[in-house]
Design an enzyme around this catalytic site. Structure first.
Site, PDB file in Angstrom:
ATOM      1  N   HIS A   1       3.941   0.157   3.999  1.00 21.11           N
ATOM      2  CA  HIS A   1       5.106   0.482   4.870  1.00 21.11           C
ATOM      3  C   HIS A   1       6.355  -0.631   4.620  1.00 21.11           C
ATOM      4  O   HIS A   1       6.404  -1.792   4.439  1.00 21.11           O
ATOM      5  CB  HIS A   1       4.941  -0.136   6.345  1.00 21.11           C
TER       6      HIS A   1
ATOM      7  N   HIS B   1      -1.227   2.344   1.105  1.00 23.72           N
ATOM      8  CA  HIS B   1       0.163   2.551   1.424  1.00 23.72           C
ATOM      9  C   HIS B   1       1.018   1.427   1.709  1.00 23.72           C
ATOM     10  O   HIS B   1       0.275   0.694   2.652  1.00 23.72           O
ATOM     11  CB  HIS B   1       0.435   3.841   2.213  1.00 23.72           C
TER      12      HIS B   1
END
Length: 156
Positions: free
Chosen positions: A144, A142
């Site tokens: 950010h 993922h």
């Protein structure tokens, strides 16, 4: 900005959510402890539950490849997580293989699009945590996206 616990008993912080998925791990006091306690694996994660709409999230962008949603433990006025909908063994950046090049590029392109959508014209930061010492607590790659304030250097 920390959301409060609602009447639906939704956890008020990312740590509480993460802790609820580490049933054998006692409550942790920090993101660092959560990352050190996380066990790298290909098993379904909290992000899989968010993708499947089993856990609520504030989605800011979605298409057939990625999902972008607000981080519930925001570290900046704008803090959005961007995840691929299909993990394909890509639990962290260190697990990337040549076959992942397209989705890795797409994650960054999506971050740029979401930053523009969020009005982060004066700059933003992209972070990808990898492994325990990189403070990765969810083993589903993922990105950010952080913005809305002046970032500092070094970051951490």
């Amino acid at each position: 900005m920390k959301p409060s616990v609602s009447d639906d008993n939704i956890p008020s912080s990312r740590l509480e959510v993460l802790n609820s998925h580490f049933s054998s791990v006692p409550a942790m006091a920090s993101e660092k402890e959560a990352a050190l306690a996380a066990v790298p694996s290909d098993s379904p994660t909290i992000f899989d539950k968010i993708i499947n709409k089993e856990i609520p999230s504030t989605v800011v962008y979605e298409d057939d490849k990625v999902l972008a949603f607000r981080d519930i433990a925001a570290q900046a006025p704008t803090h959005i997580l961007i995840i691929p909908k299909v993990k394909d063994g890509l639990t962290g950046l260190s697990k990337a293989e040549e076959r992942h090049c397209e989705i890795l590029g797409y994650l960054l392109y999506t971050a740029k699009r979401v930053a523009k959508q969020e009005g982060l014209d004066d700059g933003f930061r992209i972070v990808i945590n990898d492994g325990p010492k990189g403070c990765q607590s969810v083993y589903h790659i993922h990105v950010h996206l952080l913005g809305g304030r002046q970032m500092n250097w070094p970051p951490g």
